[in-house]
Enzyme design. Structure first.
Site, PDB file in Angstrom:
ATOM      1  N   GLU A  43     -16.566   7.084 -13.073  1.00 15.84           N
ATOM      2  CA  GLU A  43     -15.897   6.631 -11.839  1.00 15.84           C
ATOM      3  C   GLU A  43     -14.541   7.310 -11.641  1.00 15.84           C
ATOM      4  OE1 GLU A  43     -16.290   4.919 -14.610  1.00 15.84           O
ATOM      5  OE2 GLU A  43     -14.693   3.467 -14.983  1.00 15.84           O
ATOM      6  N   GLY A  83     -15.251  -1.966 -20.942  1.00 11.67           N
ATOM      7  CA  GLY A  83     -14.471  -3.153 -21.251  1.00 11.67           C
ATOM      8  C   GLY A  83     -14.080  -3.194 -22.711  1.00 11.67           C
ATOM      9  N   CYS A 111     -19.333   3.482 -20.534  1.00 12.18           N
ATOM     10  CA  CYS A 111     -18.519   3.262 -21.725  1.00 12.18           C
ATOM     11  C   CYS A 111     -19.015   2.058 -22.529  1.00 12.18           C
ATOM     12  CB  CYS A 111     -17.044   3.152 -21.345  1.00 12.18           C
ATOM     13  SG  CYS A 111     -15.985   3.628 -22.717  1.00 12.18           S
ATOM     14  N   ILE A 152      -1.160   4.282  -1.047  1.00 17.24           N
ATOM     15  CA  ILE A 152      -2.052   4.800  -0.001  1.00 17.24           C
ATOM     16  C   ILE A 152      -1.228   5.529   1.059  1.00 17.24           C
ATOM     17  CG2 ILE A 152      -3.595   4.087   1.889  1.00 17.24           C
ATOM     18  CD1 ILE A 152      -4.585   1.879  -0.063  1.00 17.24           C
ATOM     19  N   HIS A 163     -16.068   7.616 -18.499  1.00 17.25           N
ATOM     20  CA  HIS A 163     -15.905   6.839 -17.256  1.00 17.25           C
ATOM     21  C   HIS A 163     -16.138   7.749 -16.047  1.00 17.25           C
ATOM     22  CE1 HIS A 163     -14.306   3.064 -18.902  1.00 17.25           C
ATOM     23  NE2 HIS A 163     -13.889   3.846 -19.879  1.00 17.25           N
ATOM     24  N   GLY A 191       0.827  -1.207   0.000  1.00 17.72           N
ATOM     25  CA  GLY A 191       0.000   0.000   0.000  1.00 17.72           C
ATOM     26  C   GLY A 191       0.861   1.258   0.000  1.00 17.72           C
ATOM     27  N   LYS A 192       1.947   1.233  -0.779  1.00 17.74           N
ATOM     28  CA  LYS A 192       2.820   2.413  -0.877  1.00 17.74           C
ATOM     29  C   LYS A 192       2.049   3.631  -1.349  1.00 17.74           C
ATOM     30  CE  LYS A 192       6.128   1.266  -3.575  1.00 17.74           C
ATOM     31  NZ  LYS A 192       6.542  -0.004  -3.988  1.00 17.74           N
ATOM     32  N   LYS A 237      13.464  -9.437  11.018  1.00 20.58           N
ATOM     33  CA  LYS A 237      14.668  -9.685  10.214  1.00 20.58           C
ATOM     34  C   LYS A 237      14.494  -9.294   8.743  1.00 20.58           C
ATOM     35  CE  LYS A 237      18.177 -11.868  11.212  1.00 20.58           C
ATOM     36  NZ  LYS A 237      18.853 -11.424  12.337  1.00 20.58           N
ATOM     37  N   GLN A 290      14.760  -5.670   8.430  1.00 17.45           N
ATOM     38  CA  GLN A 290      16.152  -5.207   8.585  1.00 17.45           C
ATOM     39  C   GLN A 290      16.941  -5.420   7.287  1.00 17.45           C
ATOM     40  OE1 GLN A 290      18.092  -7.236  11.855  1.00 17.45           O
ATOM     41  NE2 GLN A 290      16.198  -7.168  13.044  1.00 17.45           N
ATOM     42  N   LYS A 325       8.366 -10.530  13.769  1.00 15.65           N
ATOM     43  CA  LYS A 325       9.775 -10.747  13.457  1.00 15.65           C
ATOM     44  C   LYS A 325      10.253  -9.644  12.507  1.00 15.65           C
ATOM     45  CE  LYS A 325      11.434 -14.196  14.847  1.00 15.65           C
ATOM     46  NZ  LYS A 325      12.074 -14.306  16.205  1.00 15.65           N
ATOM     47  N   ASP A 355      -2.718   3.456  -9.078  1.00 17.73           N
ATOM     48  CA  ASP A 355      -2.273   4.277  -7.942  1.00 17.73           C
ATOM     49  C   ASP A 355      -2.544   5.759  -8.153  1.00 17.73           C
ATOM     50  OD1 ASP A 355      -1.433   2.550  -6.047  1.00 17.73           O
ATOM     51  OD2 ASP A 355       0.685   2.589  -6.607  1.00 17.73           O
TER      52      ASP A 355
HETATM   53  N1  GLN Z   1     -14.444  -1.216 -26.244  1.00 20.69           N
HETATM   54  C1  GLN Z   1     -15.213  -0.029 -26.325  1.00 20.69           C
HETATM   55  C2  GLN Z   1     -14.547   1.019 -27.203  1.00 20.69           C
HETATM   56  O1  GLN Z   1     -13.385   0.924 -27.487  1.00 20.69           O
HETATM   57  C3  GLN Z   1     -15.480   0.533 -24.937  1.00 20.69           C
HETATM   58  C4  GLN Z   1     -14.269   0.971 -24.234  1.00 20.69           C
HETATM   59  C5  GLN Z   1     -14.431   1.096 -22.738  1.00 20.69           C
HETATM   60  O2  GLN Z   1     -15.395   0.594 -22.162  1.00 20.69           O
HETATM   61  N2  GLN Z   1     -13.487   1.737 -22.071  1.00 20.69           N
HETATM   62  O3  GLN Z   1     -15.160   1.960 -27.622  1.00 20.69           O
END
Ligand code: GLN
Length: 614
Positions: free
Chosen positions: A567, A408, A435, A60, A565, A57-58, A236, A239, A234, A112
């Site tokens: 998120e 995806g 997406c 974080i 995206h 977790g460097k 060691k 160390q 421990k 990260d």
């Molecule tokens: N595979 C799709 C595209 O290239 C969706 C890409 C994604 O979901 N990031 O448009």
């Protein structure tokens, strides 16, 4: 930026470079490139190096520490240094490396960087991410251009020189109001002793020497084993790990001990004794119930004060700013542990269901909403490659109160995703398509509402009867100009007034989100889709690129998708609106009175209007 060379580390701050001393690059061993105007000593460096093992977790740790320092009113700039030879993370398989995080400027990075953005509440750029591939490419290209004036090009000083240059460039650009950053936080990927990161560690040793005393603070993040057969800690391995660092010429100033349980006095004393670090600078970083309490735990242990002392930074801090930031964060972290008022089960239909790191930012965005709404969100990960018909899909999703179909690439699991969309649409379950999930929502609507059986994406079926999602000539032309194959990074989205999209984004008619895609909705189908009820409520300002979709609330309580995206921009204190809308709709579907609460009124659209039946 132009390279300039300083003759020696004794060069007074800001004074001349090689030419002023009448020395050419051939006649000196010094190679300490810095951007023009760089003020030595102005920016301090905190370097976090792992020992014993990876996965401590460097990121974080470093981001929590950077947050503590930032909260004191200092400008901070984090950088992750990757040992691999890839130029960026764009081609890495999320199954092996976790998700690819995309920055606002389009740089594809390690996950990260997402941790840094979320904990620091700060947008990062490609300057905050470096790989061995980037460094070597720069050296080799410079060599071909004759940039080394007949010298043999070596790991030291030339490769390490580029690393120092990158750090100083980041320092130059990382501050506020055009000033140099106060502190650059360097996270070295891997552990001390790896082949891959050896040149980074050497470059950092040189940097500390050249920048002078009180300029650089090395933190060794190590791990204290606690084998269950022994039932005691421990030291060691820790160390030996620190010894590796010292063999590379680096004396750590601080040792942070990751461990399952609080590190015992005996182990702390041993660590001090073997690492030449005073006991007050050895810290126990044992497991906590949440990552969000780590900054406060560090503060309570005095880690921030030690950093300020080592770097002589006390004068630059603002206690007033710190108080404000701390109260805000403490309030947030208290809410993490407050008993939950609501409960929903959230389905996430992806093909990497077994590996949560592949969807790390979605996981975080959901967590942010959970805290915001005080809602216990149980996530059900659904592997769509196993959903072969509607009955199986229904069984897999039964009892789910909200559904996310994430992004995806590639064919596997795609038909299952389309079945999941159908299930959410026809059962009026709040739905968020991200997406690829957005694209699947268009195809599902095409197949099952418009009756276009051959609807598909040319990504999966190049010769399908109805290429509703395809790689458009427009897009290809743009790519030619930008030199990439994907549409990447922050882009403007124009929102239709009165839409759910505009409601979610606070009534705005434009906003920015981050994209990473190659395919998009074919404009030839837009009129047909819209006539049947699917609205494209978010669009590109100039091109016919569909960026958000929704169903009107007469058809569905919450059916929203984004070609981007969402998120990636969710933050603990300001969760992303599309996730908030999804979770609020799910809570309201179970508890109609939620819509009348203050949060409900903000996030549930038309809460009072009942949704019409089919
Ligand atoms: N595979 C799709 C595209 O290239 C969706 C890409 C994604 O979901 N990031 O448009």
């Amino acid at each position: 930026m132009p390279h300039s060379e300083s003759p020696s580390p004794e060069t007074p701050e800001g004074s001349g470079f090689l030419s002023q001393f009448g020395k050419s690059e051939e006649s000196t061993e010094w190679h300490s490139p810095a951007p023009a105007g760089y003020q030595r000593g102005r920016t301090k460096f905190v370097v976090v190096v792992g020992t014993v093992m990876s996965g401590l977790g460097k990121g974080i740790f470093a981001s929590s520490l950077a947050k503590l320092i930032k909260d004191k009113g200092l400008s901070v700039a984090p950088i992750k240094m990757e040992g691999y030879l890839n130029i960026d993370s764009g081609t890495l398989n999320p199954y092996r490396h976790g998700e690819v995080f995309v920055l606002a400027d389009g740089c594809e990075t390690d996950m990260d960087l997402g941790t840094y953005e979320r904990i620091l509440g700060q947008d990062l750029t490609r300057r905050n991410f470096v790989t061995a591939g980037q460094i070597y490419t720069e050296v080799l290209e410079r060599e071909r251009r004759g940039g080394y004036l007949g010298r043999d090009v070596q790991m030291i000083p030339h490769v390490t020189g580029i690393v120092k240059m990158r750090l100083r460039e980041l320092a130059m650009s990382g501050g506020s109001n055009g000033k140099q950053a106060d502190v650059v936080f360097v996270e070295v990927g891997g552990t001390a002793g790896d082949y891959e990161n050896g040149f980074y560690i050497e470059a950092l040793r040189e940097l500390a020497f050249e920048e002078g005393p009180e300029s650089t603070c090395f933190v060794a993040l190590t791990y204290i084993l606690e084998p269950s057969i022994l039932g005691e800690q421990k030291s060691k391995a820790a160390q030996l790990g620190i010894k590796r660092l010292m063999e590379a010429g680096i004396q750590p100033h601080i040792v942070a001990c990751r461990a399952k349980n609080p590190v015992t006095d005996k182990v702390m004393e041993k660590m001090a004794m073997f690492s030449n670090v005073p006991l007050k600078r050895i810290f126990s970083m044992h497991d906590r119930e949440s990552v969000y309490v780590i900054p406060e735990a560090m503060r309570a242990a005095g880690l921030d004060r030690e950093i300020l002392s080592i770097l002589n930074l006390h004068d630059r801090t603002s206690p007033a700013k710190e108080d404000v930031a701390r109260v805000e964060w403490l309030d947030f972290s208290r809410r993490i542990f407050a008993p939950r008022k609501h409960f929903i089960e959230l389905g996430i239909s992806g093909k990497y269901a077994a590996l949560r790191d592949a969807y790390a930012s979605i996981d975080k965005a959901v967590e942010h909403c959970s805290i915001q709404f005080s809602c216990d969100i149980r996530t059900r990960w659904i592997d769509t490659s196993e959903l072969l018909d509607d009955a199986q899909t229904g069984a897999a999703l039964d009892g789910v109160h909200a559904l996310i179909v994430p992004g995806g690439f590639g064919q596997r699991g795609v038909e299952g995703k389309i079945r999941c969309v159908k299930w959410a649409r026809t059962n009026k379950i709040p739905f968020l398509g991200i997406c690829l999930g957005f694209q699947m929502a268009v195809i599902e609507f095409g197949r099952n509402v418009l009756g276009l059986a051959g609807a598909n994406s040319t990504e999966f079926e190049p010769n399908c009867a109805h290429p509703m999602i395809s790689e458009l000539p427009e897009q290809k032309k743009l790519e030619g100009i930008m030199g990439g194959t994907m549409r990447l990074g922050g882009q403007e989205v124009i929102l239709e007034p009165g839409s759910i999209a505009s409601f979610l984004y606070g009534g705005k008619t434009e906003m920015r989100e981050r994209f990473r895609h190659r395919f998009e909705v074919d404009p030839a189908y837009i009129a047909q889709l819209q006539d049947a009820g699917l609205r494209f409520s978010g669009r590109h300002p100039r091109f016919p690129i569909m960026q958000m979709l929704e169903l009107p609330q007469s058809m569905h309580p919450y059916f929203v998708g984004g070609q981007f995206h969402p998120e990636l921009t969710s933050r603990p204190l300001s969760p992303n609106p599309m996730f908030l809308g999804l979770i609020a709709a799910a809570i309201a579907s179970r508890e109609p009175e939620f819509a009348q609460t203050e949060l409900g009124r903000r996030w549930v659209r038309n809460a009072s209007k009942p949704v019409a039946a089919n």
